[in-house]
Design an enzyme around this catalytic site. Structure first.
Site, PDB file in Angstrom:
ATOM      1  N   TYR A   1     -67.380  18.616   0.896  1.00 24.46           N
ATOM      2  CA  TYR A   1     -68.781  18.171   0.201  1.00 24.46           C
ATOM      3  C   TYR A   1     -69.832  18.507   1.162  1.00 24.46           C
ATOM      4  O   TYR A   1     -70.799  18.752   0.677  1.00 24.46           O
ATOM      5  CB  TYR A   1     -68.486  16.675   0.082  1.00 24.46           C
ATOM      6  CG  TYR A   1     -69.625  15.978  -0.812  1.00 24.46           C
ATOM      7  CD1 TYR A   1     -69.336  16.139  -2.236  1.00 24.46           C
ATOM      8  CD2 TYR A   1     -70.762  15.346  -0.388  1.00 24.46           C
ATOM      9  CE1 TYR A   1     -70.465  15.436  -2.716  1.00 24.46           C
ATOM     10  CE2 TYR A   1     -71.788  14.869  -1.036  1.00 24.46           C
ATOM     11  CZ  TYR A   1     -71.568  14.762  -2.398  1.00 24.46           C
ATOM     12  OH  TYR A   1     -72.687  14.194  -3.139  1.00 24.46           O
TER      13      TYR A   1
ATOM     14  N   GLU B   1     -80.745  14.306  -9.788  1.00 20.71           N
ATOM     15  CA  GLU B   1     -79.777  15.266 -10.308  1.00 20.71           C
ATOM     16  C   GLU B   1     -79.146  14.616 -11.371  1.00 20.71           C
ATOM     17  O   GLU B   1     -78.649  13.571 -11.345  1.00 20.71           O
ATOM     18  CB  GLU B   1     -79.090  15.720  -9.004  1.00 20.71           C
ATOM     19  CG  GLU B   1     -78.214  17.105  -9.554  1.00 20.71           C
ATOM     20  CD  GLU B   1     -77.596  17.977  -8.447  1.00 20.71           C
ATOM     21  OE1 GLU B   1     -77.726  17.678  -7.249  1.00 20.71           O
ATOM     22  OE2 GLU B   1     -77.109  18.973  -8.693  1.00 20.71           O
TER      23      GLU B   1
ATOM     24  N   HIS C   1     -70.145   9.765  -5.402  1.00 20.67           N
ATOM     25  CA  HIS C   1     -69.006  10.671  -5.590  1.00 20.67           C
ATOM     26  C   HIS C   1     -67.989   9.990  -4.664  1.00 20.67           C
ATOM     27  O   HIS C   1     -68.179   9.633  -3.543  1.00 20.67           O
ATOM     28  CB  HIS C   1     -69.209  11.853  -5.505  1.00 20.67           C
ATOM     29  CG  HIS C   1     -70.301  12.485  -6.182  1.00 20.67           C
ATOM     30  ND1 HIS C   1     -70.127  12.574  -7.533  1.00 20.67           N
ATOM     31  CD2 HIS C   1     -71.584  13.128  -5.769  1.00 20.67           C
ATOM     32  CE1 HIS C   1     -71.433  13.338  -8.023  1.00 20.67           C
ATOM     33  NE2 HIS C   1     -72.003  13.583  -7.138  1.00 20.67           N
TER      34      HIS C   1
ATOM     35  N   HIS D   1     -81.545   9.026  -7.127  1.00 22.35           N
ATOM     36  CA  HIS D   1     -81.349  10.604  -7.014  1.00 22.35           C
ATOM     37  C   HIS D   1     -81.396  10.988  -8.605  1.00 22.35           C
ATOM     38  O   HIS D   1     -80.652  10.211  -9.320  1.00 22.35           O
ATOM     39  CB  HIS D   1     -80.372  11.013  -6.268  1.00 22.35           C
ATOM     40  CG  HIS D   1     -80.046  12.456  -6.431  1.00 22.35           C
ATOM     41  ND1 HIS D   1     -81.014  13.526  -6.458  1.00 22.35           N
ATOM     42  CD2 HIS D   1     -78.785  13.296  -6.077  1.00 22.35           C
ATOM     43  CE1 HIS D   1     -80.597  14.595  -6.206  1.00 22.35           C
ATOM     44  NE2 HIS D   1     -79.139  14.455  -6.129  1.00 22.35           N
TER      45      HIS D   1
ATOM     46  N   ASP E   1     -76.083  14.727 -12.657  1.00 18.99           N
ATOM     47  CA  ASP E   1     -74.957  14.003 -12.525  1.00 18.99           C
ATOM     48  C   ASP E   1     -75.021  12.538 -12.253  1.00 18.99           C
ATOM     49  O   ASP E   1     -73.940  11.862 -12.420  1.00 18.99           O
ATOM     50  CB  ASP E   1     -73.799  14.548 -11.595  1.00 18.99           C
ATOM     51  CG  ASP E   1     -74.431  14.581 -10.034  1.00 18.99           C
ATOM     52  OD1 ASP E   1     -75.690  14.986 -10.033  1.00 18.99           O
ATOM     53  OD2 ASP E   1     -73.733  14.737  -9.308  1.00 18.99           O
TER      54      ASP E   1
ATOM     55  N   HIS F   1     -71.237  22.758 -10.538  1.00 19.60           N
ATOM     56  CA  HIS F   1     -72.187  23.890 -10.475  1.00 19.60           C
ATOM     57  C   HIS F   1     -71.528  24.988  -9.587  1.00 19.60           C
ATOM     58  O   HIS F   1     -72.318  25.106  -8.485  1.00 19.60           O
ATOM     59  CB  HIS F   1     -73.529  23.149 -10.301  1.00 19.60           C
ATOM     60  CG  HIS F   1     -73.872  22.591  -9.111  1.00 19.60           C
ATOM     61  ND1 HIS F   1     -73.339  22.741  -7.843  1.00 19.60           N
ATOM     62  CD2 HIS F   1     -74.502  21.406  -9.128  1.00 19.60           C
ATOM     63  CE1 HIS F   1     -73.741  21.690  -6.889  1.00 19.60           C
ATOM     64  NE2 HIS F   1     -74.534  20.981  -7.749  1.00 19.60           N
TER      65      HIS F   1
ATOM     66  N   HIS G   1     -80.102  15.213  -0.684  1.00 21.69           N
ATOM     67  CA  HIS G   1     -80.317  16.489  -0.455  1.00 21.69           C
ATOM     68  C   HIS G   1     -81.312  17.076  -1.511  1.00 21.69           C
ATOM     69  O   HIS G   1     -81.564  18.252  -1.604  1.00 21.69           O
ATOM     70  CB  HIS G   1     -79.039  17.519  -0.646  1.00 21.69           C
ATOM     71  CG  HIS G   1     -78.345  17.441  -2.168  1.00 21.69           C
ATOM     72  ND1 HIS G   1     -78.185  18.507  -2.873  1.00 21.69           N
ATOM     73  CD2 HIS G   1     -78.149  16.285  -3.092  1.00 21.69           C
ATOM     74  CE1 HIS G   1     -77.795  18.211  -4.190  1.00 21.69           C
ATOM     75  NE2 HIS G   1     -77.722  16.917  -4.211  1.00 21.69           N
TER      76      HIS G   1
ATOM     77  N   ASP H   1     -75.836  10.737  -2.922  1.00 23.69           N
ATOM     78  CA  ASP H   1     -75.044  11.939  -2.648  1.00 23.69           C
ATOM     79  C   ASP H   1     -74.505  12.055  -0.990  1.00 23.69           C
ATOM     80  O   ASP H   1     -73.196  12.514  -0.846  1.00 23.69           O
ATOM     81  CB  ASP H   1     -75.569  13.319  -2.832  1.00 23.69           C
ATOM     82  CG  ASP H   1     -75.463  13.623  -4.262  1.00 23.69           C
ATOM     83  OD1 ASP H   1     -74.605  13.134  -4.826  1.00 23.69           O
ATOM     84  OD2 ASP H   1     -76.383  14.256  -4.629  1.00 23.69           O
TER      85      ASP H   1
HETATM   86 FE1  FEO Z   1     -77.198  15.781  -5.951  1.00 22.53          FE
HETATM   87 FE2  FEO Z   1     -74.437  14.322  -7.068  1.00 22.53          FE
HETATM   88  O1  FEO Z   1     -76.314  15.149  -7.286  1.00 22.53           O
END
Ligand code: FEO
Length: 395
Positions: free
Chosen positions: A191, A80, A224, A78, A82, A24, A144, A163
């Protein structure tokens, strides 16, 4: 990538996205991973899923460890996409699994995947006994997203903070001691700077909360990148420093140029800074990666931004940069501005107004020259750099 046992009966079952280069808008030059974890005990729990394009890989990794009908819980730290967009496929396979999320996670899951999704909610302090191991939940709103949550596994001391503490880094090794430390910390800083910087005060408080809980942390397994096992405190301390705004005697120059006048000014300003013994980083926007510029800004004491005036406005690349950095709410730095124009000014005023609106500390003096800088104006640029360097030195 096949699953990896990261601790007894705790498996990494995620996916490595070697080819990801744009996350993104964040340029992920070293790819990324979507980490999901499977805990096998009397009950079995999956912690998070992966991006939808890797759903089959996740399903294969899970299926090699446990039969899907034996999967009891899916914890969504989370929402999101991904991390959650493989959920619809996993739910179809794991028909007995209860989905667990924070209250805001439940709302976000319903908004993403429809009213049909059944979610049980947990709050900070709630626990889920799997057998020998117990999962403890710690809500982490705005780290986040509002829904963000950490899951902690007792009997193993494994923190799964989604995250937080992650890095966009695709590697064959799954642990910090299997990758080069300088690359790992560079990616962790990048990051933090590009994703977590706006939430610095919340991060500082969450770290304080974690420390005061006095829970043993042997592994930090984010969503991640690599898992921190050789020294989990290294990344906790790095987050503490970043969130508290620990900075170096470093100044970042960010600019763009049309016919070279702003470049000439930037080079002379850099000379002025360097003459005072202050480290200077130098970026022409159309030839640089904004993701990396922001990483350099993270621990800099000052940022100097330059732009030519185009159509009475700042140059578009400079406008995009300021929009991005103002949104990241960079704090505790001095911001200074310079630029060039042809027959009508505009860029410097507009840049200063953007920074003031974002509550940045703006250096009162700016330099703006017409067409091509004269020797006298270049002398002013040199002194401008020297003065800002002195301010940084004395701060
Ligand atoms: Fe907030 Fe890795 O997504």
């Amino acid at each position: 990538m096949v699953s990896v046992e990261i601790s007894k009966d705790v498996f990494w079952v995620g996916a490595i996205d070697w080819n990801a280069r744009d996350f993104h808008g964040y340029l992920t030059k070293r790819g990324t991973t979507y980490n999901a974890y499977l805990i096998k005990d009397e009950k079995t729990a999956l912690i998070d899923t992966v991006k939808y394009s890797f759903s089959d890989e996740l399903a294969k990794n899970i299926g090699e460890i446990v039969r899907f009908e034996k999967l009891d819980y899916i914890i969504i730290n989370h929402v999101e996409m991904d991390h959650s967009s493989a959920l619809p496929q996993i739910i179809k396979l794991a028909k007995n699994a209860k989905i667990i999320a924070s209250p805001r996670g439940k709302d976000a899951l319903i908004k993403h995947y429809g009213e049909g999704i059944k979610v049980e909610t947990v709050k900070t302090g709630d626990q889920l006994k799997l057998g020998k191991r117990t999962l403890s939940f710690i809500e982490a709103p705005m780290l986040h997203w509002p829904d963000s949550m950490f899951t902690y596994i007792t009997d193993g001391g494994i923190l799964m903070p989604n995250d937080a503490f992650g890095q966009h880094l695709a590697t064959s090794g799954r642990f910090d001691d299997e990758v080069e430390e300088s690359i790992l910390m560079e990616e962790a800083a990048k990051y933090y700077a590009n994703i977590l910087m706006p939430f610095a005060s919340l991060i500082a408080r969450k770290i304080q909360e974690l420390v005061s809980m006095k829970i043993p942390i042997k592994l930090i397994a984010p969503s991640h990148g690599i898992i921190w096992r050789s020294n989990p405190m290294k990344i906790i301390n790095a987050y503490k420093n970043w969130s508290e705004g620990l900075s170096k005697n470093k100044i970042v120059i960010v600019y763009d140029s049309m016919w070279g006048s702003t470049t000439t000014m930037a080079r002379v300003i850099a000379d002025g800074i360097a003459s005072q013994g202050i480290d200077v980083k130098f970026f022409k926007l159309r030839e640089s990666d904004v993701t990396e510029i922001v990483t350099e800004i993270l621990d800099a004491k000052a940022v100097i931004v330059g732009s030519p005036t185009l159509n009475n406005s700042m140059f578009p690349s400079v406008g995009a940069f300021l929009t991005y950095i103002c949104g990241l709410k960079s704090k505790g730095k001095l911001w200074a501005f310079f630029g060039s124009y042809g027959w009508g000014k505009g860029a410097v005023k507009q840049m200063m107004e953007s920074a003031q609106k974002a509550n940045f500390e703006v250096y009162e003096r700016a330099i703006e020259v017409q067409y091509v800088p004269t020797e006298k104006e270049l002398e002013e640029c040199l002194n401008f750099g020297k003065d800002i360097a002195q301010k940084v030195k004395s701060s």
